[in-house]
Every structure is written in structure tokens, then in C-alpha cells.
Design a protein around this motif. Structure first.
Motif, mmCIF file in Angstrom:
data_model
loop_
_atom_site.group_PDB
_atom_site.id
_atom_site.type_symbol
_atom_site.label_atom_id
_atom_site.label_comp_id
_atom_site.label_asym_id
_atom_site.label_seq_id
_atom_site.Cartn_x
_atom_site.Cartn_y
_atom_site.Cartn_z
ATOM 1 N N PRO A 179 2.789 -13.142 6.313
ATOM 2 C CA PRO A 179 2.128 -11.847 6.167
ATOM 3 C C PRO A 179 2.343 -11.182 4.811
ATOM 4 C CG PRO A 179 4.132 -11.614 7.439
ATOM 5 C CD PRO A 179 3.944 -13.086 7.213
ATOM 6 N N GLY A 180 3.264 -11.710 3.999
ATOM 7 C CA GLY A 180 3.617 -11.057 2.746
ATOM 8 C C GLY A 180 4.903 -10.277 2.893
ATOM 9 N N ASP A 181 5.384 -9.713 1.791
ATOM 10 C CA ASP A 181 6.656 -8.997 1.826
ATOM 11 C C ASP A 181 6.514 -7.691 2.585
ATOM 12 O OD1 ASP A 181 9.289 -8.478 1.393
ATOM 13 O OD2 ASP A 181 9.155 -8.235 -0.782
ATOM 14 N N VAL A 182 7.627 -7.215 3.096
ATOM 15 C CA VAL A 182 7.638 -5.920 3.773
ATOM 16 C C VAL A 182 7.893 -4.828 2.738
ATOM 17 C CG1 VAL A 182 8.359 -6.832 5.993
ATOM 18 C CG2 VAL A 182 10.086 -6.204 4.321
ATOM 19 N N PRO A 183 7.314 -3.641 2.917
ATOM 20 C CA PRO A 183 7.468 -2.591 1.908
ATOM 21 C C PRO A 183 8.825 -1.909 1.920
ATOM 22 C CG PRO A 183 6.136 -1.800 3.741
ATOM 23 C CD PRO A 183 6.370 -3.265 3.984
ATOM 24 N N ALA A 184 9.608 -2.133 2.970
ATOM 25 C CA ALA A 184 10.885 -1.420 3.098
ATOM 26 C C ALA A 184 11.873 -1.844 2.019
ATOM 27 C CB ALA A 184 11.477 -1.676 4.476
ATOM 28 N N ARG A 185 12.817 -0.990 1.759
ATOM 29 C CA ARG A 185 13.886 -1.238 0.793
ATOM 30 C C ARG A 185 14.766 -2.403 1.240
ATOM 31 N NH1 ARG A 185 18.731 3.232 0.474
ATOM 32 N NH2 ARG A 185 20.259 2.060 -0.764
ATOM 33 N N GLN A 186 15.210 -3.209 0.278
ATOM 34 C CA GLN A 186 16.200 -4.248 0.537
ATOM 35 C C GLN A 186 17.526 -3.817 -0.080
ATOM 36 O OE1 GLN A 186 15.454 -8.122 -1.168
ATOM 37 N NE2 GLN A 186 17.186 -9.073 -0.112
ATOM 38 N N PRO A 187 18.624 -3.826 0.680
ATOM 39 C CA PRO A 187 19.916 -3.466 0.083
ATOM 40 C C PRO A 187 20.323 -4.474 -0.984
ATOM 41 C CG PRO A 187 20.222 -4.376 2.282
ATOM 42 C CD PRO A 187 18.747 -4.188 2.104
ATOM 43 N N VAL A 188 21.111 -4.024 -1.955
ATOM 44 C CA VAL A 188 21.550 -4.924 -3.023
ATOM 45 C C VAL A 188 22.766 -5.737 -2.608
ATOM 46 C CG1 VAL A 188 20.645 -3.386 -4.800
ATOM 47 C CG2 VAL A 188 23.065 -3.231 -4.159
ATOM 48 N N HIS A 189 23.405 -5.335 -1.507
ATOM 49 C CA HIS A 189 24.581 -6.073 -1.048
ATOM 50 C C HIS A 189 24.778 -5.848 0.441
ATOM 51 C CE1 HIS A 189 27.675 -2.527 -1.398
ATOM 52 N NE2 HIS A 189 26.575 -2.163 -0.800
ATOM 53 N N ASP A 199 2.856 -0.491 -3.388
ATOM 54 C CA ASP A 199 1.635 -1.132 -2.879
ATOM 55 C C ASP A 199 1.278 -2.355 -3.711
ATOM 56 O OD1 ASP A 199 1.484 0.830 -0.943
ATOM 57 O OD2 ASP A 199 0.016 2.032 -2.026
ATOM 58 N N LEU A 200 1.479 -2.267 -5.028
ATOM 59 C CA LEU A 200 1.194 -3.404 -5.908
ATOM 60 C C LEU A 200 2.231 -4.506 -5.719
ATOM 61 C CD1 LEU A 200 -0.280 -4.788 -8.287
ATOM 62 C CD2 LEU A 200 1.127 -3.401 -9.840
ATOM 63 N N ALA A 201 3.507 -4.114 -5.561
ATOM 64 C CA ALA A 201 4.596 -5.090 -5.509
ATOM 65 C C ALA A 201 4.617 -5.866 -4.208
ATOM 66 C CB ALA A 201 5.941 -4.380 -5.694
ATOM 67 N N ARG A 202 4.241 -5.229 -3.112
ATOM 68 C CA ARG A 202 4.440 -5.824 -1.795
ATOM 69 C C ARG A 202 3.176 -5.743 -0.941
ATOM 70 N NH1 ARG A 202 10.367 -2.831 -1.499
ATOM 71 N NH2 ARG A 202 11.251 -4.042 -3.220
ATOM 72 N N PRO A 203 2.132 -6.447 -1.356
ATOM 73 C CA PRO A 203 0.898 -6.433 -0.562
ATOM 74 C C PRO A 203 1.086 -7.178 0.750
ATOM 75 C CG PRO A 203 0.752 -8.094 -2.287
ATOM 76 C CD PRO A 203 2.046 -7.361 -2.518
ATOM 77 N N CYS A 204 0.302 -6.816 1.724
ATOM 78 C CA CYS A 204 0.380 -7.444 3.037
ATOM 79 C C CYS A 204 -0.957 -8.087 3.373
ATOM 80 C CB CYS A 204 0.743 -6.395 4.085
ATOM 81 S SG CYS A 204 0.942 -7.056 5.750
ATOM 82 N N ARG A 205 -0.941 -9.335 3.853
ATOM 83 C CA ARG A 205 -2.182 -10.039 4.191
ATOM 84 C C ARG A 205 -2.933 -9.342 5.331
ATOM 85 N NH1 ARG A 205 0.136 -15.287 2.751
ATOM 86 N NH2 ARG A 205 -1.226 -16.214 1.166
ATOM 87 N N ALA A 206 -2.146 -8.832 6.276
ATOM 88 C CA ALA A 206 -2.764 -8.210 7.435
ATOM 89 C C ALA A 206 -3.505 -6.931 7.048
ATOM 90 C CB ALA A 206 -1.723 -7.903 8.502
#
Length: 418
Positions: A34-44, A411-418
Motif C-alpha cells: 500500500p505504500g508507506d504510512v504517514p505516521a511518525r517513525q521513532p528514531v530509536h 503527502d509527497l514523501a509517503r503516498p498511498c496506493r489506496a
């Protein structure tokens, strides 16, 4: 079927035909990738043994990390070079505001084998403590537990800890929002399917919404990477998770040991680690499943020389992971937090000016000396968004430099196919 009257008719006819032929493949692509999720990813992710966890752990680690940074500020400044002037004040603010982004209460290797009564007691205490920290507002944005594996000798204890912890957390008024379960030593696709089944039963019994329990797969056995039939099982594991898998975490020392690497050479940068992580990276691409590198057990503690060597190693390994697209890693001690954030912030701030200029040119169709394609523009935007998420970049400077909002960049960084 009669021949089409024109090329336009042919195009329309073929399009309808191909849409029908590829309907199932289209749906499968969206479902599986589906593509990346827009939510934040922790750095650690910070791992702490369950018996060492209490409701005040996060602020306490923040104070200890701040003390370590004050004591060794010159070492960190020397390692950062000219970036230190900008980076170190940001790190100090981070340690005061949010010293731990993701916390994992460990009932596995970091905790060891205890009697059932003793582990049950620590499960109850840790669940209540996490609920208390959530109520007090001192819990990190991401939390969870690591329980013992689903291999036969530890299966009963693992599922007992998982079910009773979630029950205890909810009973104490806590929430599973942002809660992730670390699933260790996975050796088969069937174990992931069993984890889905267990999660469904726990949700049904405790009145949770379907899909509320998410888990990350810890890749620390060669069987996860290469199955008995020669296929990369980790790819199949992601899809067997039925949308519950949030991340793949590389387990540095277990994986190295299983591969027979001598203890002095077990490292995040050993060739066996790189090979495993490349497979993980390919398996996770497009699925929305995030990646995390492992840890180093060489801490910046002891003599002045040992402290410097520890910080130098940690910052170098973090930089190496970031350059290879691994935006998260494990930390094991408060003294590692200054170098975690210092190295991470330096990476984003160093790469930001060029990324901002290229994004501005791309979005404004202004040209420039680099002709970026849409895929590259997505990664440029992703770098900026990650820098914003962790605090390395400030929203006002990003808006000023790129000319667009953080939401536009996301929106540009993490588009979703769905």
C-alpha cells in the motif's frame, strides 16, 4: 468480436480488457504494497528489563542523559565538528522534552528466565506503571513489550505475559494506542500466523477493536531470512501478519551468534548483518512496514578514553544506518541518548539545505543543477519530514526554505496506493 473501427476504439477496448484481466492483480498490489504510512517513525527503541521499569523511568533517563551530556559535552562537540553549535542545544532541548521516543519493556533476553510467580508479579507491576505514566503524561509516544518467543519451550510463558500485560494495562486505565508488541526469534511463517490468531483472541476477550494489537518482527534468526526452501521467509512473514506488522527489527547479537560470528566481531556493520538487512529492506519496501537496525553493547562509560570510544562508535554506527535507510535503532542505556540524538540531528541538518533547495526547485518547476525525478523528490521530502518529526528541524525554517507546509511534504514523501 468485430475489429475496432479506429485506434481510439482499439485503445478503449484494450483498456477495458486489461482492466478486467488485471483486476485481481491490482487489488493484490494495493493490499500487499500500500505504500508507506504517514505516521511518525521513532528514531530509536529503548529496551529496559521489566523488573527495572517503573512509571518514572522516562524522566529519570532524561535526567541521567542530560547529566552525561553535560559531563561529556566537549567529546560530543569534537565528534560533531562545526555542526555542534546548532545540534547540541537541540539535543539538550530534546532530552528535557522527550528523552525516549519508543520504549520496550523487556520480558525476554534482557529480563531472563524467572519463575512464573516472579514474572507474573513484574507483568502486573509494569502494566500498572505504564498506565500510570500514560495518565501522568510522562509516557513516550510509542511503547510496548517484548515477550518470550513462540518456540515450544517458551511459548506458554510468552503468551501468558502478553495476555496478562494487556489485560493489566487496560484494567489500570491504560491505553494500547501507540502500543506495539515485539515478537522475538521468529523462525517460521506459521509463528506469525499464530501471533495474528493470538492477537485476535486477546482483542475479542478484552473488548479491544479488531487490529488494535500490532507487532514488530524481530529478525534475529537466519531462518527469518532464508527458509528451508531457499526463499526469503521475512517477506512472507510481513504478509502473513495481515496488516498487523509495523516493523522489522534486526537483532544484532542473536543473529550474529546463530551465524557463528566470534563475539569480538559481532556488530551492526558485520557483512552478515548487512546481508540480512538488505533482504529485510527489499522485503519491506512498499508495504508500510518500517525498519530498525540493532544495537551496540559498547557503552560510553568508564575511563575518559572508553567514553570517547563509546560515543565515537555509537555516532558512527548511527550515521552508517541512516545513510543506508535504517532510520531507527536500539538504545540500552541513558548515556547513549546524547549520541543518538546528536548523530541523528547532525545527519538531518547536514543534508537539509540541499534537500530543501532541490525540493523548492522541483515543486516550483524551477530547474536547477539537479534534475530530480518524482521518486527522488519523495525521498527528499521524506528526509525533511523525518527531521521535523524527531526535532532536528524546526517547522518555521522548513516552511521558509521549501515554501510549502509540513503536510504537503508528508503527502509527497509517503503516498498511498489506496
Amino acid at each position: 468480436m468485430s475489429a475496432p473501427a479506429s485506434s481510439a476504439d482499439l485503445v478503449a477496448e484494450l483498456t477495458a480488457d486489461l482492466d478486467e484481466r488485471l483486476r485481481e492483480a491490482d487489488a493484490d498490489l494495493v493490499a500487499r504494497f500500500p505504500g508507506d504510512v504517514p505516521a511518525r517513525q521513532p528514531v530509536h527503541t529503548v529496551y529496559v528489563p521489566a523488573d527495572a521499569y517503573d512509571a518514572d523511568l522516562v524522566p529519570r533517563w532524561g535526567e541521567e542523559a542530560t547529566g552525561a551530556m553535560a559531563e561529556h559535552r566537549e567529546v560530543l562537540a569534537d565528534l560533531l565538528g562545526v555542526a555542534a553549535v546548532e545540534v547540541l542545544p537541540l539535543v539538550e532541548d530534546k532530552l528535557a522534552r522527550e528523552p525516549i521516543e519508543d520504549l520496550r519493556i523487556d520480558f525476554e533476553d534482557g529480563y531472563g528466565n524467572r519463575s512464573d510467580d516472579e514474572e507474573d508479579g513484574h507483568v502486573a507491576a509494569a502494566a500498572a506503571a505504564l498506565a500510570a505514566s500514560q495518565a501522568a503524561g510522562s509516557a513516550p509516544p510509542f511503547t510496548g513489550i517484548r515477550f518470550k518467543s513462540f518456540e515450544a519451550p517458551t511459548r506458554a510463558r510468552g503468551i501468558r505475559t502478553l495476555a496478562t500485560f494487556v489485560d493489566g494495562l487496560l484494567s489500570a486505565g491504560g491505553s494500547v494506542e501507540g502500543f506495539v508488541v515485539t515478537f522475538p526469534k521468529v523462525t517460521s511463517v506459521e509463528q506469525v500466523e499464530a501471533m495474528v490468531h493470538a492477537s485476535e483472541r486477546i482483542e475479542q476477550t478484552l473488548g479491544l477493536d479488531e487490529g488494535a494489537l500490532r507487532h514488530e518482527i524481530q529478525v534475529e534468526t537466519p531462518q527469518s531470512i532464508l527458509g528451508p526452501d531457499g526463499t526469503a521467509l521475512v517477506a512472507r512473514m510481513i504478509h502473513a501478519g495481515q496488516g498487523r506488522v509495523t516493523a522489522l527489527h534486526y537483532g544484532t547479537y542473536d543473529y550474529s551468534a546463530f551465524c557463528g560470528i566470534p563475539a569480538p566481531y559481532q556488530s551492526m556493520e558485520h557483512p552478515v548483518a548487512d546481508q540480512a538487512k538488505l533482504v529485510m529492506q527489499a522485503a519491506a519496501a512498499g508495504t508500510g512496514v518500517r525498519l530498525s537496525d540493532g544495537s551496540t553493547n559498547i557503552l560510553p562509560l568508564g575511563s575518559a578514553e572508553q567514553v570517547r570510544e563509546g560515543y565515537e562508535l555509537h555516532t558512527r554506527l548511527i550515521r552508517r544506518s541512516l545513510e543506508r535507510g535504517y532510520y531507527q535503532g536500539w538504545d540500552l542505556h541513558p548515556s547513549q541518548l546524547p549520541s543518538r540524538f546528536a548523530a541523528t540531528y547532525a545527519f538531518y541538518r547536514e543534508n537539509y539545505p540541499a534537500a530543501a533547495e532541490r525540493l523548492r526547485n522541483y515543486l516550483g518547476k524551477a530547474g536547477g543543477n539537479v534534475m530530480d525525478e518524482p521518486a527522488t523528490a519523495r525521498t527528499l521530502a521524506d528526509l525533511v519530514v523525518r527531521g521535523l518529526d524527531c526535532g532536528a528541524l524546526r517547522p518555521e525554517e522548513v516552511a521558509d526554505s521549501t515554501g510549502v507546509t509540513a503536510q504537503t511534504l508528508t503527502d509527497l514523501a509517503r503516498p498511498c496506493r489506496a
